[in-house]
Design an enzyme around this catalytic site. Structure first.
Site, PDB file in Angstrom:
ATOM      1  CB  SER A 133     -84.994  57.375 -24.599  1.00  0.00           C
ATOM      2  OG  SER A 133     -85.533  57.363 -25.907  1.00  0.00           O
ATOM      3  CE  LYS A 175     -80.130  64.916 -31.366  1.00  0.00           C
ATOM      4  NZ  LYS A 175     -81.188  65.908 -31.538  1.00  0.00           N
ATOM      5  CG  ASN A 213     -82.645  62.755 -35.599  1.00  0.00           C
ATOM      6  OD1 ASN A 213     -82.551  62.341 -36.752  1.00  0.00           O
ATOM      7  ND2 ASN A 213     -83.760  63.287 -35.127  1.00  0.00           N
ATOM      8  CG  ASP A 218     -84.922  66.933 -34.426  1.00  0.00           C
ATOM      9  OD1 ASP A 218     -85.657  66.023 -34.009  1.00  0.00           O
ATOM     10  OD2 ASP A 218     -83.818  67.215 -33.916  1.00  0.00           O
ATOM     11  CE1 TYR A 239     -90.599  66.575 -24.367  1.00  0.00           C
ATOM     12  CE2 TYR A 239     -90.022  67.519 -26.496  1.00  0.00           C
ATOM     13  CZ  TYR A 239     -89.692  66.760 -25.393  1.00  0.00           C
ATOM     14  OH  TYR A 239     -88.446  66.189 -25.322  1.00  0.00           O
ATOM     15  N   GLY A 248     -94.925  70.991 -28.919  1.00  0.00           N
ATOM     16  CA  GLY A 248     -93.840  70.204 -29.511  1.00  0.00           C
ATOM     17  C   GLY A 248     -94.104  68.715 -29.619  1.00  0.00           C
TER      18      GLY A 248
HETATM   19  P1  NDP Z   1     -80.212  74.452 -27.707  1.00  0.00           P
HETATM   20  O1  NDP Z   1     -79.581  74.556 -26.367  1.00  0.00           O
HETATM   21  O2  NDP Z   1     -79.417  73.884 -28.834  1.00  0.00           O
HETATM   22  O3  NDP Z   1     -80.750  75.897 -28.163  1.00  0.00           O
HETATM   23  C1  NDP Z   1     -81.439  76.732 -27.279  1.00  0.00           C
HETATM   24  C2  NDP Z   1     -81.916  77.960 -28.031  1.00  0.00           C
HETATM   25  O4  NDP Z   1     -82.690  78.760 -27.130  1.00  0.00           O
HETATM   26  C3  NDP Z   1     -80.781  78.845 -28.524  1.00  0.00           C
HETATM   27  O5  NDP Z   1     -81.151  79.433 -29.753  1.00  0.00           O
HETATM   28  C4  NDP Z   1     -80.687  79.894 -27.416  1.00  0.00           C
HETATM   29  O6  NDP Z   1     -80.118  81.111 -27.825  1.00  0.00           O
HETATM   30  C5  NDP Z   1     -82.142  80.099 -27.116  1.00  0.00           C
HETATM   31  N1  NDP Z   1     -82.367  80.719 -25.813  1.00  0.00           N
HETATM   32  C6  NDP Z   1     -82.211  80.151 -24.597  1.00  0.00           C
HETATM   33  N2  NDP Z   1     -82.516  81.053 -23.628  1.00  0.00           N
HETATM   34  C7  NDP Z   1     -82.848  82.196 -24.268  1.00  0.00           C
HETATM   35  C8  NDP Z   1     -83.277  83.490 -23.827  1.00  0.00           C
HETATM   36  N3  NDP Z   1     -83.406  83.751 -22.529  1.00  0.00           N
HETATM   37  N4  NDP Z   1     -83.566  84.424 -24.751  1.00  0.00           N
HETATM   38  C9  NDP Z   1     -83.447  84.148 -26.082  1.00  0.00           C
HETATM   39  N5  NDP Z   1     -83.062  82.940 -26.553  1.00  0.00           N
HETATM   40  C10 NDP Z   1     -82.765  81.988 -25.665  1.00  0.00           C
HETATM   41  O7  NDP Z   1     -81.534  73.609 -27.453  1.00  0.00           O
HETATM   42  P2  NDP Z   1     -82.399  72.715 -28.471  1.00  0.00           P
HETATM   43  O8  NDP Z   1     -82.422  73.345 -29.799  1.00  0.00           O
HETATM   44  O9  NDP Z   1     -81.984  71.312 -28.364  1.00  0.00           O
HETATM   45  O10 NDP Z   1     -83.844  72.808 -27.771  1.00  0.00           O
HETATM   46  C11 NDP Z   1     -84.578  74.026 -27.736  1.00  0.00           C
HETATM   47  C12 NDP Z   1     -85.989  73.740 -27.236  1.00  0.00           C
HETATM   48  O11 NDP Z   1     -86.638  72.859 -28.148  1.00  0.00           O
HETATM   49  C13 NDP Z   1     -86.045  73.036 -25.879  1.00  0.00           C
HETATM   50  O12 NDP Z   1     -87.130  73.559 -25.161  1.00  0.00           O
HETATM   51  C14 NDP Z   1     -86.309  71.576 -26.221  1.00  0.00           C
HETATM   52  O13 NDP Z   1     -87.037  70.897 -25.226  1.00  0.00           O
HETATM   53  C15 NDP Z   1     -87.150  71.718 -27.483  1.00  0.00           C
HETATM   54  N6  NDP Z   1     -87.019  70.593 -28.399  1.00  0.00           N
HETATM   55  C16 NDP Z   1     -88.165  70.001 -28.862  1.00  0.00           C
HETATM   56  C17 NDP Z   1     -88.099  68.966 -29.743  1.00  0.00           C
HETATM   57  C18 NDP Z   1     -89.366  68.328 -30.219  1.00  0.00           C
HETATM   58  O14 NDP Z   1     -89.311  67.269 -30.896  1.00  0.00           O
HETATM   59  N7  NDP Z   1     -90.512  68.906 -29.925  1.00  0.00           N
HETATM   60  C19 NDP Z   1     -86.816  68.443 -30.248  1.00  0.00           C
HETATM   61  C20 NDP Z   1     -85.667  69.166 -29.719  1.00  0.00           C
HETATM   62  C21 NDP Z   1     -85.782  70.193 -28.843  1.00  0.00           C
HETATM   63  P3  NDP Z   1     -78.595  81.520 -27.463  1.00  0.00           P
HETATM   64  O15 NDP Z   1     -77.765  80.909 -28.533  1.00  0.00           O
HETATM   65  O16 NDP Z   1     -78.607  82.993 -27.526  1.00  0.00           O
HETATM   66  O17 NDP Z   1     -78.306  80.987 -26.096  1.00  0.00           O
END
Ligand code: NDP
Length: 307
Positions: free
Chosen positions: A32, A83, A104, A119, A247, A269
């Protein structure tokens, strides 16, 4: 004088019997950047405070929160997998925590723990730093996972005209539907709609109507960096802004597609990551995070928003 240790700026202020302690709970947590980020801020303001990372799993969150009270930690951040447990265990919840069931950031006032989720506020602040105000805007939000849920609720409560959430009909789709119901019951909010990702007509019309498009899916994240969450022919040129909350990589294929089509503001991000920390720092201390300094020193980015 501040000096560098393992890449983290360390304050020259001595640790005393009065030194305030803050922490992050998660597992794994050693990677982290939060300790570097908050300790730099404490040093920036000359605060007698330190921030440490503790490897804590979901099943140990109750003991971690008891330890916060016992050792009078002033505040803590929570990352995966704790969380949801944190959201259940705190004494009071912000609206976003109440609706999404994820927390968080915890603030400790004399043993009374309040849970927040920064977030969504971080995403909105990153847009603001890029000159974009979400109030009155239509937002198309791809994804309904943890990050998307926080963004959905925060954008709806902070005055977006409409938030169209698109997700596959997964467990997260159902959970997002329940969150939208709770939001409507709690706030009377009618501006959030959930759509099936597989419905191409809905997908195209939500994007065509949007001012701001946010990708909160993991599609395009390394190592599958060539993946794009939208059909190749999707038109984006009318958008005011596109944010891909990924990111890694710093520029996703979706961001390239948006730039190619002339979208004026395209963000990754890092801004959300930075400003969610700034929102937590404000909850902890009431102070503004020195965002340019943190961006440059901790994330190795060019200083100064927009990111
Ligand atoms: P989750 O695992 O909680 O959610 C993932 C999401 O992506 C779900 O809605 C999932 O849909 C969707 N998804 C995954 N694969 C596919 C696909 N092939 N087609 C369509 N939808 C898809 O992850 P997080 O919310 O924690 O993180 C999501 C992204 O955000 C990551 O890349 C993470 O690195 C980034 N992030 C960035 C942050 C920042 O501060 N910039 C903070 C937190 C996260 P389904 O339900 O259908 O699987």
């Amino acid at each position: 004088m501040p000096h560098e240790m393992n890449g983290s700026p360390v304050s020259g202020l001595p640790i005393s019997g009065h030194t305030a302690l803050y922490a992050i709970f998660g597992s794994p947590v050693a990677h982290s950047l939060s300790p570097a980020m908050y300790n730099l801020c404490f040093e920036h303001y000359g605060l007698d405070a330190r921030y440490l990372a503790f490897d804590v799993g979901a099943s140990d969150m109750a003991r971690a929160l008891d330890a916060m009270r016992l050792f009078r930690l002033r505040g803590a951040n929570v990352t995966m997998p704790g969380k949801q447990a944190a959201a259940r265990l705190v004494d009071e919840r912000s609206l976003v925590v109440e609706i999404t069931g994820a927390c968080n950031t915890i603030v400790n006032r004399d043993g009374y723990l309040t849970g927040h989720c920064t977030d969504g506020a971080g995403l909105i602040a990153a847009l603001r730093a890029g000159g974009i105000d979400i109030r009155g805007r239509r937002i198309a939000l791809l994804g309904a996972g943890g990050a998307a849920a926080a963004i959905m609720v925060q954008c709806a409560t902070d005055g977006a005209a409409q938030v169209d959430v698109l997700n596959r009909r997964s467990a997260r789709y159902k959970a997002a539907g329940r969150m939208i119901e709770r939001l409507s019951e709690r706030q009377g909010t009618r501006s959030v709609a959930l759509h099936d990702w597989a419905d191409q007509t809905a997908l195209r019309s939500c994007i065509a109507a949007a001012d701001i498009l946010i990708n909160a899916t993991s599609v395009g994240m390394a190592p599958a960096s060539d993946a794009v969450p939208l059909p190749p022919a999707c038109r984006l040129g009318h958008l005011t802004a596109l944010v891909d909350i990924i990111y890694n990589p710093a520029e996703t294929a979706l961001m390239r597609m948006a730039r190619h089509q002339g979208v004026p503001t395209v963000l990754n991000g890092y801004g959300m990551l930075l400003y969610q920390g700034a929102a937590a720092f404000r909850l902890f201390t009431g102070l503004d995070m020195p965002v340019s300094r943190v961006a440059e020193t901790v994330f190795g980015l060019d200083p100064g928003p927009p990111l």
